[in-house]
Structure formats: C-alpha cells, structure tokens
Design a protein around this motif. Structure first.
Motif, PDB file in Angstrom:
ATOM      1  N   ALA A  69       0.780  -1.342  -0.045  1.00  0.00           N
ATOM      2  CA  ALA A  69       0.089   0.019   0.201  1.00  0.00           C
ATOM      3  C   ALA A  69       0.901   1.246  -0.022  1.00  0.00           C
ATOM      4  CB  ALA A  69      -0.897  -0.071   1.264  1.00  0.00           C
ATOM      5  N   LEU A  70       1.789   1.278   0.685  1.00  0.00           N
ATOM      6  CA  LEU A  70       2.960   2.545   0.882  1.00  0.00           C
ATOM      7  C   LEU A  70       3.710   2.590  -0.413  1.00  0.00           C
ATOM      8  CD1 LEU A  70       4.264   1.617   4.330  1.00  0.00           C
ATOM      9  CD2 LEU A  70       2.671   3.424   3.511  1.00  0.00           C
ATOM     10  N   ILE A  71       3.956   1.424  -1.298  1.00  0.00           N
ATOM     11  CA  ILE A  71       4.639   1.457  -2.445  1.00  0.00           C
ATOM     12  C   ILE A  71       3.807   2.116  -3.620  1.00  0.00           C
ATOM     13  CG2 ILE A  71       5.467   0.093  -4.473  1.00  0.00           C
ATOM     14  CD1 ILE A  71       6.818  -1.802  -2.443  1.00  0.00           C
ATOM     15  N   VAL A  72       2.240   1.755  -3.460  1.00  0.00           N
ATOM     16  CA  VAL A  72       1.329   2.200  -4.481  1.00  0.00           C
ATOM     17  C   VAL A  72       1.085   3.681  -4.167  1.00  0.00           C
ATOM     18  CG1 VAL A  72      -1.029   2.147  -5.271  1.00  0.00           C
ATOM     19  CG2 VAL A  72       0.267   0.067  -4.688  1.00  0.00           C
ATOM     20  N   GLU A  73       1.253   4.256  -2.920  1.00  0.00           N
ATOM     21  CA  GLU A  73       0.904   5.486  -2.602  1.00  0.00           C
ATOM     22  C   GLU A  73       2.066   6.526  -3.058  1.00  0.00           C
ATOM     23  OE1 GLU A  73       0.016   8.519   1.322  1.00  0.00           O
ATOM     24  OE2 GLU A  73       0.631   6.347   1.719  1.00  0.00           O
ATOM     25  N   GLN A  74       3.297   5.791  -2.657  1.00  0.00           N
ATOM     26  CA  GLN A  74       4.551   6.812  -3.229  1.00  0.00           C
ATOM     27  C   GLN A  74       4.628   6.735  -4.608  1.00  0.00           C
ATOM     28  OE1 GLN A  74       6.924   8.188  -1.378  1.00  0.00           O
ATOM     29  NE2 GLN A  74       5.366   8.006   0.403  1.00  0.00           N
ATOM     30  N   SER A  75       4.554   5.522  -5.337  1.00  0.00           N
ATOM     31  CA  SER A  75       4.442   5.789  -6.804  1.00  0.00           C
ATOM     32  C   SER A  75       3.432   6.772  -7.362  1.00  0.00           C
ATOM     33  CB  SER A  75       4.095   4.454  -7.340  1.00  0.00           C
ATOM     34  OG  SER A  75       2.798   4.050  -7.225  1.00  0.00           O
ATOM     35  N   GLY A  76       2.469   7.020  -6.891  1.00  0.00           N
ATOM     36  CA  GLY A  76       1.268   8.058  -7.200  1.00  0.00           C
ATOM     37  C   GLY A  76       1.864   9.166  -7.215  1.00  0.00           C
ATOM     38  N   GLU A  77       2.471   9.684  -5.893  1.00  0.00           N
ATOM     39  CA  GLU A  77       3.053  10.771  -5.702  1.00  0.00           C
ATOM     40  C   GLU A  77       4.337  11.128  -6.574  1.00  0.00           C
ATOM     41  OE1 GLU A  77       4.142  10.950  -1.641  1.00  0.00           O
ATOM     42  OE2 GLU A  77       1.808  10.958  -0.870  1.00  0.00           O
TER      43      GLU A  77
END
Length: 257
Positions: free
Chosen positions: A109-117
């Motif tokens: 979940a953190l990886i997906v969030e960071q990739s979006g940012e």
C-alpha cells in the motif's frame, strides 16, 4: 477442546462449538482456494510483461508469504474441521506467516501511494488486491475470532524478523546477478544514498516486528467465537424449564467426573 472457565458443560455449548468450528473450517478452506486462484491469476497476469520471469515472480516476498499462507490455512482448516484445537506448532506457524502476509500488504500500500505521488503508475490487478488486502484482513479477523486458536509464543517475532532479513540478504545478493530487484527500496540505482536504504530497511524491520508483536499479543485473549459459544450455551440453559436445567447441569457434572 479447551476447558471453559465456567462451572458447567452443557450440550448446548458443545453444539454451538461444533457449529462454529465447521463454519470457520469452511471459511479457512475458502480462504485457501481464493489464495490459490489469486496466485495463479497473478502469475498469468505477469506473463503479459516482457520482463516477467518465473524466478522473479517467486522472488517477491508477497508471493512467498502467500504460498506459506495457503499451506498453513489448509492445515488450520483441517484441524478445525476435525474438532481439535490448534497444536502449539500451528499457533506459532499461523502467527509467523500471518505477520508476514499483513506486513507485505502494508508495504505494498505504501509503495502504491508513493508511486502515485512521484508520477509513476503501478497496475494493481484483482489478484494483488486479494493477496495484499482482502486475505490479510479476513485472516486477522479469523485470528481474533476463530475457535481453537491457542497462545502464540513470543519467539514468533524472532522468526518473522529472521525470515524477512534472510529474504532481504538473498535479494541483495541476487539483484546484481539477474539485474532485477522486487522493490525499489532495495535497488541501489533507485536510491539516492546508503542513508535511504538504511531508513527504508529500518522502517520495514519495525513494521514487521510491530505487526508480529500485535498478533502475538492478541493471541493472549480467548478467541471471540469461544466466548460467544459459552454465552449462547448460557442463554440456552436459562431459556429451558428448571427441571431441564438441572438435568443439563447434572449431565455436565457427570462428564467432568
């Protein structure tokens, strides 16, 4: 079955416990089937990528922990359907594997969030949603509620950390050889400096250790399903005529002797 602290042992309690065990045994088998289908689907989905290789697929910590989750869940389902409590080794295995499964979901979940940012796109097929979020959530509820679960030993935390650190070491050694890393925070080419690597690694260790400690601590309480079975038994006894209550209590006393 574990003895109840209440001073009675009624047929109603036994009946409630049997029904609960059948229900949760079936739920665990369903979780195992869904996990297997999600793993197969994720493998087939990965075949569409030009960079996909079976070796890299099975190198993901999520895939490894999901395979272990599948095996442990099937065993737990069989034990439950046979009307037995989890043996100590199964409590240890469930706590260890579930810790890894939940931790992988949080990291994903953190990886997906960071990739979006950062403007990067990560495709998330349904299989990833199931493996990272759905199954871990249902499994945690099962851990808290499901009957037959005992007390997990604190050494489960050490096993989780040893597994995670060992996986990380193998990944760092394998990465330069195959030219591929499963996660960006392990790839030197995607990190600014060693400090970033140490920061991400520390966060991962604390996350895995913290989730493992929480699950072990949760096992210190009686599963909610066993509490519910006792309450239903009390209500069943209280709702019967006095003569039947007395007979039920005498029957329970005879069984205890």
């Amino acid at each position: 079955m574990r003895s109840s602290p209440e001073p009675y042992d009624t047929a109603a309690e036994v009946d409630s416990t049997v029904k609960l065990r059948v229900t949760f045994g079936a739920l665990r088998l369903l979780m195992a089937v869904v996990c297997l289908l999600a793993l197969i689907s994720r493998f087939l989905w990965g075949l569409g990528s030009a960079t996909f290789t079976p070796g890299n697929f099975f190198a993901y910590l999520t895939i490894q922990s999901s395979i272990l989750f599948l095996v442990v869940t099937v065993i737990a389902a069989i034990v439950t359907l046979r009307g037995m409590d989890d043996p100590p080794w199964l409590d240890l295995a469930r706590a260890t594997v579930l810790s890894c499964t939940v931790s992988c979901g949080v990291i994903f979940a953190l990886i997906v969030e960071q990739s979006g940012e950062r403007g990067f796109r990560i495709d998330v097929p349904w299989s990833d949603v199931v493996l990272h979020f759905v199954l871990p959530t249902v499994a945690v509820l099962d851990w808290i509620i499901g009957p037959g679960r005992g007390v997990a030993p604190w050494r489960s935390i050490a096993l989780v950390l040893v597994f995670m650190i060992g996986w990380g070491f193998v990944t760092l050694v394998r990465g330069p050889i195959v030219g591929w890393y499963p996660y960006f925070f392990l790839d030197p080419a995607q990190l600014a400096n060693t400090g970033q690597f140490l920061t991400y690694s520390t966060i991962a260790v604390l996350l895995f250790g913290g989730i493992s400690a929480a699950l072990v601590a949760a096992s210190r309480s009686t599963p909610l399903a066993e509490r519910w079975a006792t309450r239903w038994a009390v209500r069943a006894v209280l709702s019967t005529p006095r003569t039947e209550q007395a007979q039920s209590l005498r029957t329970g006393a005879g069984r205890r002797r």
